[in-house]
Structures are given as structure tokens and as C-alpha cells.
Design a protein around this motif. Structure first.
Motif, PDB file in Angstrom:
ATOM      1  N   ASP A  52     -25.064  40.132  17.123  1.00  0.00           N
ATOM      2  CA  ASP A  52     -26.153  41.055  17.397  1.00  0.00           C
ATOM      3  C   ASP A  52     -25.613  42.343  18.022  1.00  0.00           C
ATOM      4  O   ASP A  52     -26.006  43.452  17.644  1.00  0.00           O
ATOM      5  CB  ASP A  52     -27.181  40.399  18.324  1.00  0.00           C
ATOM      6  CG  ASP A  52     -28.461  41.206  18.402  1.00  0.00           C
ATOM      7  OD1 ASP A  52     -29.157  41.274  17.374  1.00  0.00           O
ATOM      8  OD2 ASP A  52     -28.744  41.769  19.472  1.00  0.00           O
TER       9      ASP A  52
ATOM     10  N   TRP B 134     -22.900  39.379   9.485  1.00  0.00           N
ATOM     11  CA  TRP B 134     -24.234  39.729   9.979  1.00  0.00           C
ATOM     12  C   TRP B 134     -25.304  38.945   9.211  1.00  0.00           C
ATOM     13  O   TRP B 134     -26.254  38.429   9.787  1.00  0.00           O
ATOM     14  CB  TRP B 134     -24.488  41.228   9.808  1.00  0.00           C
ATOM     15  CG  TRP B 134     -23.595  42.111  10.630  1.00  0.00           C
ATOM     16  CD1 TRP B 134     -22.948  41.781  11.792  1.00  0.00           C
ATOM     17  CD2 TRP B 134     -23.252  43.466  10.351  1.00  0.00           C
ATOM     18  NE1 TRP B 134     -22.215  42.845  12.254  1.00  0.00           N
ATOM     19  CE2 TRP B 134     -22.388  43.903  11.389  1.00  0.00           C
ATOM     20  CE3 TRP B 134     -23.566  44.374   9.348  1.00  0.00           C
ATOM     21  CZ2 TRP B 134     -21.859  45.186  11.441  1.00  0.00           C
ATOM     22  CZ3 TRP B 134     -23.049  45.653   9.387  1.00  0.00           C
ATOM     23  CH2 TRP B 134     -22.216  46.050  10.426  1.00  0.00           C
TER      24      TRP B 134
ATOM     25  N   ARG C 288     -25.599  46.156  16.424  1.00  0.00           N
ATOM     26  CA  ARG C 288     -26.194  47.232  17.210  1.00  0.00           C
ATOM     27  C   ARG C 288     -25.193  48.362  17.427  1.00  0.00           C
ATOM     28  O   ARG C 288     -25.520  49.543  17.277  1.00  0.00           O
ATOM     29  CB  ARG C 288     -26.687  46.704  18.556  1.00  0.00           C
ATOM     30  CG  ARG C 288     -27.294  47.798  19.427  1.00  0.00           C
ATOM     31  CD  ARG C 288     -27.691  47.306  20.789  1.00  0.00           C
ATOM     32  NE  ARG C 288     -28.030  48.418  21.652  1.00  0.00           N
ATOM     33  CZ  ARG C 288     -28.235  48.338  22.957  1.00  0.00           C
ATOM     34  NH1 ARG C 288     -28.146  47.156  23.547  1.00  0.00           N
ATOM     35  NH2 ARG C 288     -28.530  49.401  23.658  1.00  0.00           N
TER      36      ARG C 288
ATOM     37  N   LYS D  27     -32.484  41.284   8.993  1.00  0.00           N
ATOM     38  CA  LYS D  27     -32.023  42.087  10.121  1.00  0.00           C
ATOM     39  C   LYS D  27     -30.830  42.950   9.728  1.00  0.00           C
ATOM     40  O   LYS D  27     -30.725  44.114  10.147  1.00  0.00           O
ATOM     41  CB  LYS D  27     -31.648  41.176  11.293  1.00  0.00           C
ATOM     42  CG  LYS D  27     -31.358  41.947  12.580  1.00  0.00           C
ATOM     43  CD  LYS D  27     -31.334  41.024  13.786  1.00  0.00           C
ATOM     44  CE  LYS D  27     -31.166  41.843  15.078  1.00  0.00           C
ATOM     45  NZ  LYS D  27     -31.212  40.968  16.269  1.00  0.00           N
TER      46      LYS D  27
ATOM     47  N   LEU E 130     -27.307  36.571  11.519  1.00  0.00           N
ATOM     48  CA  LEU E 130     -28.512  37.277  11.956  1.00  0.00           C
ATOM     49  C   LEU E 130     -29.615  37.255  10.904  1.00  0.00           C
ATOM     50  O   LEU E 130     -30.768  37.557  11.218  1.00  0.00           O
ATOM     51  CB  LEU E 130     -28.166  38.733  12.299  1.00  0.00           C
ATOM     52  CG  LEU E 130     -27.087  38.949  13.364  1.00  0.00           C
ATOM     53  CD1 LEU E 130     -26.806  40.441  13.526  1.00  0.00           C
ATOM     54  CD2 LEU E 130     -27.505  38.341  14.697  1.00  0.00           C
TER      55      LEU E 130
END
Length: 650
Positions: A47, A109, A51, A117, A113
Motif C-alpha cells: 500500500d 500491487w 502510494r 486499487k 491490493l
């Protein structure tokens, strides 16, 4: 577990990425944030990794900031070695790094995730919130010293993959169209890649064409040209709009500072060929005039090479007056004599698009199940055999073709190629047809035989009796037909897409040839045919690893068989099977052994040729019918043609 130092580093990294989002970042800030994204992924903090990556890039490409690199100023007025490429600027270097890192991290990812996302993160970079700008983060391909447009790499490709994984193509298309309506050429290009039907595709091409006329920057044009080259164009009206868009892009070259590398001349040449293919010779000649004007002595593409290319493109199409217009009467005369004497014109033939009239009467293809069983029993079927359950089902009921064959399923599984003749027609009049798998819609690709898809499904290789006999290649929609070899016949594309193999059966020019698309040269495997197979026949298939070619051959005693050409290692030719009267077909992406259609009591039946050279009948095919022309895309399903047995086994 994270140690204390790594945790502090990642925490500081989050603060740094927050600063990045406040304004257009510097190269140093972006590199720091990308470091954090990479380190966080290594520490399984996915995460935070996503980001950091998004915050680093969502304000667009960075400024040089305090990097101290002013490449233009550093080299202005300096004597430099122009034979070697200049080193990338810091902005170029960080762009390349960002693209490479996204390609590396996206699978992680997605796994940890979720695709939704990951898609949101990448989408906010390409389509920043609260900003009309679009940032595809595109890294143009290096100049190759030739005149082909080479694809670059970009974050937008990761975005496209994420949209497919998250079932978000429709939403992505809507977002791109909305921004394209506001005049964004980059958004129009992305919208073109996300189209799901012909109406969307035509609308996207028209939008791109109109926005391309507004004087876009060179960097944007490089991205748009790559998108246009990938467009899945399926009919003549779309092809005409694409050609117009290529023209609108290429004429912008007049505004740039000449042809310092290969992109400008490559763009002009590609755009000219696209317009030739739809019959817009006026626009194509205009673009070749621009190519002549921007080519100078001493540049990557010299004036001499540009003239050679221009002369060839015009003269092979018989445009003598246009050649004189662009090059002048003296040069045009010289080029005509040179090309005729060297035989280059005879070796390169081009035709325009295969224009299929909208009102052309096409054969009727009926979805299986909509025809009564009694009527269907006497008709020709396209069927599919599920190899896991050994059961067949009908897909389509075909018209009463007298000959039908060469089934080839597209790599994406959406379309099926075949060739066929109507009753009373000779095989030289065979037509190639493409059938949509979802609804049975059929379209003609013109005259030809033995059509086969390229591995990516963008081109089709085939053989033809007219307008000139030989092996040809065309686009998926039937346009841009080019003759590869007037002495060739029955071609097959290698699994990698790099090679096309075909047979030459002319007495003075006989054998198997393999054309290397990357190096543009023809190779002849120096392999001696077995004495019992003096001639090769139509019908071949590559092995899954690209190291073998299964080719039909004529036996001296009569009948046909299948030969195995081993092309690497201990090269040689061996006999796989004798008395096989159907084309060999590789079964899926793993098996090396081919599937054959073998006559049993005068009726073709599908068999697998195992590693010991023994025929094994495939269970689940229709019994009491003639089953032939097998093809498989994934090794799980086998498509084939099934015909009723007439009197006398016919």
C-alpha cells in the motif's frame, strides 16, 4: 520484519512524497519517491509502495529543479560526436525509470491490493485529478537507423493492462473520451486503444483526427503514432479515417527542425503508405514531398537514402509523373532505369486496400441451433472439440461450399479465418472469409487461400493466385497487401512472430524458406529431403518452441505424408507419417506433435500423431462425418470443419 532503520526511512519517504504532491516535483524528489516505492515493495508494504509511486508522478513529468543539468546549454556551440547518441537528460532518465518500475511492481500491487486499487493508482497518474492534462509517461523508442516506426514504452500500457484486469475498460474509455472532447490529443489516443466496438472505434479515430490538426508537440505525436499503429482497425471506413489521422500528424513535420533522427522520416513514410493503402495518392505524394524537403546530407537519414525510398514507393505503384514531381525529371528517369535493371521493382509489389463493397453478397453463416436438426445434418459445420471432456458441439452452419479449409482462430479467440469456393468455382477463385465467433458475422477478405494469423492477430499471411501468385501479407482488415515472394506458397507464422516460413516449388528455385522479419532477409535451411519425398506440398505448422516445422510432402510412390524439419541444434529432416492427406496442426502451445486429418475408408478423421509416430484417433469428434482442417489456440479446444458423407464417400 522491518528493522528500525528501514521503518524510519519509509516514514521519511512518506513525508517526502507528501511534499511532492504540493507542486510540480523536481527530478530529485521523484527519484526519492520511486526509491521509497521500490523499497516498500521489497518490504511487502505494498500500500505504501503504490502510494509513494502515485504521489511521485501524479503532478506530471518533473522539472530539472536543482539537478544542475542543462543539456541544451551544455552542448550549444560545442563540437560533439554526432555518431553516438547523447546521454539522456535527468527528466528522460527518471521517465524511463518510472515506466520500468511500474512494469515491475504492478503484478505485486495487483496480487496484494487488488486490480481495482492498482488501476485507480495508475489512472490518477495518467489522468490527474483536478487537471485537464493527460500524462501518458511515454518513452519513445530509440532510433534504429531505419525507416520503421518502433514502439516505445509507457505507463499508459500498464494502465491498459490494469483496466483489463479490473474489467474497467469501459470506464477508462469514457474518461479518455471526456478529456478528448476538451481537445486532448493524448486522451483521444488512449480512447482509441480502449474501444470495445466498431462505433466507438470510428468515433475515437475521428476525434483523434480532428485534434491532430491543432499543431501538437513532437513528444505527443510520438505517443499518438504508436497508438495509431496499435489500433485494431476492422473495416474500410475506419482505415480511411486512420489514414487521414496519419496525414494530419505527419504534416506537422513541416513545423519541426528537420529530420535529425529517424522518427520524422519514419512517420512521413508510414503515413504515406497508410494513405496509399486507401487510394489517397494525393495525400501520400504530399507526405513524400515533405520527406524529401526535410532530408539533408549528413543526417541520420541522408538525402540519398530518402530519394531512394521515395523513388521506390512511387515507382512500384506506377506513379511516374508523381516521381518526376517530387524528385525531378532527371532523377526520376535515372531511378526507373536503375530499378528495372536491378530487378527491385519486380521483387516489390504493392496493392491498395482490399475494398469490399458494402452491398457485396456474402455467404450466409447461421449460428448452430437456429437450423432444424434434419436440415443441419446435411450441411457443413464449424465445430469445436473440448479436449478435456472429449465432446463436440456445433458453432456455425456454413453454406454449400465446394471446398473449404485452412481454419485459423485469432489469438484473442474472437474471429475465425477460412478459405472457401462456391460450387463450380476453381480453387484459384477461392475467397478468404473472417467469421466473428460471438454472432457469426462474416466478412470477405478478397481472393486468397491458406490464410493464417500472426501471433498478435494484427496481420494475416496467405497465398494467392491473383493479382499475382505468391505469398502475401495484409492487415487484419484486408488492407495494405504486400507480396513477400512470387515463388512462394502456403506460409505459416512462427510462434514468436519473428519468422514466416513457406514452400517454394519452382524447379529452379525449390525448397523450404524462412523469412526473418527482424533482419528482413530470406534464409534457406540446408536440409536434404528424404528420397521418397521429392516435393513439398501446401500445409505446414511450427512446433510450439519454434524449433521444428511440420510440412506436408508428396511421396514418389503417390500420396502425401508429413515431414519434420528440425531447424536448430542437430538440424535434419525426418518422416513423421506417411499417407496423411490433411494439413498438420499443432495442438495448442505445449504439444510438439501435430494433429492430422487422415483418410480412413475414404472419410477424413482427426488423429493426434504421438511422440512414437503412432496415430491416435481423437475421441469426441463427430462420427460418420468428414472431419478436417483442425486448428487450436490454447490446446484445450480444437476447431474443425465437419461435412456430411455423400454417396461414394464424397
Amino acid at each position: 520484519m522491518l528493522n528500525h532503520g528501514t521503518a524510519v526511512l519509509l516514514f521519511v519517504g512518506m513525508l517526502l512524497t507528501t511534499d511532492v504532491s504540493a507542486a510540480r516535483p523536481t527530478v530529485q524528489q521523484v527519484n526519492r519517491a520511486l526509491d521509497i516505492a521500490e523499497r516498500a515493495a521489497s518490504a511487502q508494504l505494498y500500500d505504501l509502495s503504490l502510494r509513494a509511486y502515485v504521489e511521485a508522478l501524479r503532478q506530471g513529468p518533473p522539472s530539472n529543479g536543482d539537478s544542475g543539468d542543462r543539456l541544451d546549454g551544455r552542448f550549444r556551440g560545442a563540437r560533439v560526436d554526432t555518431t553516438s547518441p547523447l546521454p539522456p537528460t535527468p527528466v528522460q532518465a527518471v521517465r524511463t525509470r518510472a515506466i520500468t518500475l511500474a512494469e515491475k511492481l504492478y503484478p505485486k500491487w495487483k496480487e496484494h491490493l487488488g486490480a481495482d486499487k492498482a488501476l485507480d493508482g495508475v489512472r490518477h497518474i495518467v489522468f490527474p485529478l483536478n487537471s485537464p492534462r493527460v500524462h501518458p509517461w511515454w518513452d519513445a523508442a530509440d532510433a534504429k537507423g531505419d525507416l520503421d516506426l518502433h514502439r516505445g514504452r509507457g505507463l499508459v500500457e500498464v494502465l491498459f493492462v490494469a483496466a483489463v484486469d479490473a474489467n474497467g475498460l469501459e470506464q477508462l474509455h469514457a474518461e479518455a473520451q471526456r478529456r478528448a472532447a476538451d481537445g486532448s490529443l493524448l486522451a483521444a489516443s488512449i480512447a482509441l486503444l480502449c474501444c470495445s466496438d466498431d462505433q466507438q472505434r470510428l468515433s475515437a479515430i475521428k476525434t483523434l483526427h480532428s485534434t491532430a490538426e491543432n499543431g501538437p508537440a513532437r513528444q505527443d505525436v510520438q505517443f499518438v503514432a504508436s497508438c495509431l499503429g496499435q489500433a485494431d482497425v476492422r473495416n474500410q471506413s475506419q482505415r480511411a479515417e486512420v489514414a487521414a489521422a496519419w496525414h494530419a500528424l505527419a504534416v506537422q513535420c513541416r513545423l519541426w527542425n528537420g529530420a535529425e533522427d529517424t522518427f520524422v522520416p519514419a512517420l512521413l513514410l508510414r503515413a504515406a503508405r497508410e494513405n496509399f493503402s486507401v487510394g489517397r495518392n494525393d495525400r501520400a505524394v504530399e507526405l513524400l514531398e515533405i520527406l524529401h524537403s526535410v532530408s539533408k546530407p549528413g543526417r541520420v537519414i541522408t538525402l540519398e537514402k530518402a530519394r531512394d525510398v521515395i523513388g521506390t514507393e512511387l515507382l512500384v505503384r506506377g506513379l511516374v509523373a508523381e516521381t518526376e514531381l517530387v524528385l525531378g525529371a532527371e532523377l526520376a528517369t535515372e531511378f526507373q532505369g536503375r530499378y528495372r535493371n536491378s530487378g527491385l521493382l519486380a521483387g516489390r509489389k504493392f496493392t491498395g486496400a482490399a475494398v469490399i463493397a458494402d452491398d457485396q453478397e456474402l455467404p450466409e453463416v447461421v449460428i448452430a441451433g437456429s437450423v432444424a436438426d434434419e436440415e443441419a445434418a446435411g450441411r457443413v459445420w464449424v465445430s469445436v472439440l473440448d479436449l478435456s471432456t472429449n465432446t463436440s458441439r456445433n458453432l456455425f452452419v456454413l453454406p454449400e461450399f465446394s471446398q473449404i479449409g485452412s481454419l485459423s482462430i485469432s489469438p484473442d479467440g474472437t474471429e475465425l479465418l477460412l478459405h472457401a469456393t462456391s460450387p463450380g468455382e476453381p480453387v484459384s477463385s477461392a475467397q478468404m472469409y473472417c467469421i466473428r465467433m460471438d454472432d457469426g458475422t462474416i466478412r470477405s477478405l478478397g481472393r486468397g487461400i491458406y490464410p493464417a494469423w500472426s501471433p498478435k492477430g494484427r496481420r494475416i499471411v496467405y497465398s494467392s493466385y491473383s493479382p499475382a501468385r505468391g505469398v502475401w501479407v495484409m492487415r487484419r482488415d484486408g488492407s495494405d497487401r504486400q507480396l513477400l515472394d512470387p515463388d512462394g506458397w502456403s506460409a505459416a507464422w512462427s510462434p514468436s512472430g519473428r519468422f514466416i516460413a513457406w514452400v517454394r516449388n519452382q524447379t529452379s528455385n525449390y525448397g523450404l524458406v524462412v523469412y526473418d522479419l527482424a533482419e528482413e532477409k530470406l534464409n534457406r535451411p540446408a536440409l536434404q529431403l528424404p528420397s521418397e519425398f521429392p516435393f513439398l506440398s501446401a500445409g505446414m505448422q511450427w512446433s510450439a518452441d519454434g524449433q521444428h516445422l511440420f510440412v506436408r510432402g508428396w511421396r514418389s510412390q503417390g500420396g502425401q505424408g508429413v515431414l519434420d524439419f528440425q531447424l536448430s541444434g542437430r538440424a535434419g529432416v525426418s518422416v513423421l507419417y506417411r499417407n496423411a492427406n490433411g494439413f498438420p496442426e499443432r495442438l495448442g502451445s505445449v504439444a510438439q506433435a501435430p494433429v492430422l486429418s487422415v483418410g480412413v475408408s475414404g472419410v477424413e478423421t482427426l488423429h493426434l500423431l504421438d511422440k512414437d509416430g503412432e496415430l491416435v484417433k481423437l475421441n469426441g469428434q463427430w462420427e460418420g462425418r468428414r472431419n478436417a482442417s483442425p486448428c487450436s489456440r490454447d490446446g484445450k479446444q480444437l476447431f474443425y470443419v465437419s461435412r456430411p458423407v455423400r454417396r461414394g464417400g464424397q
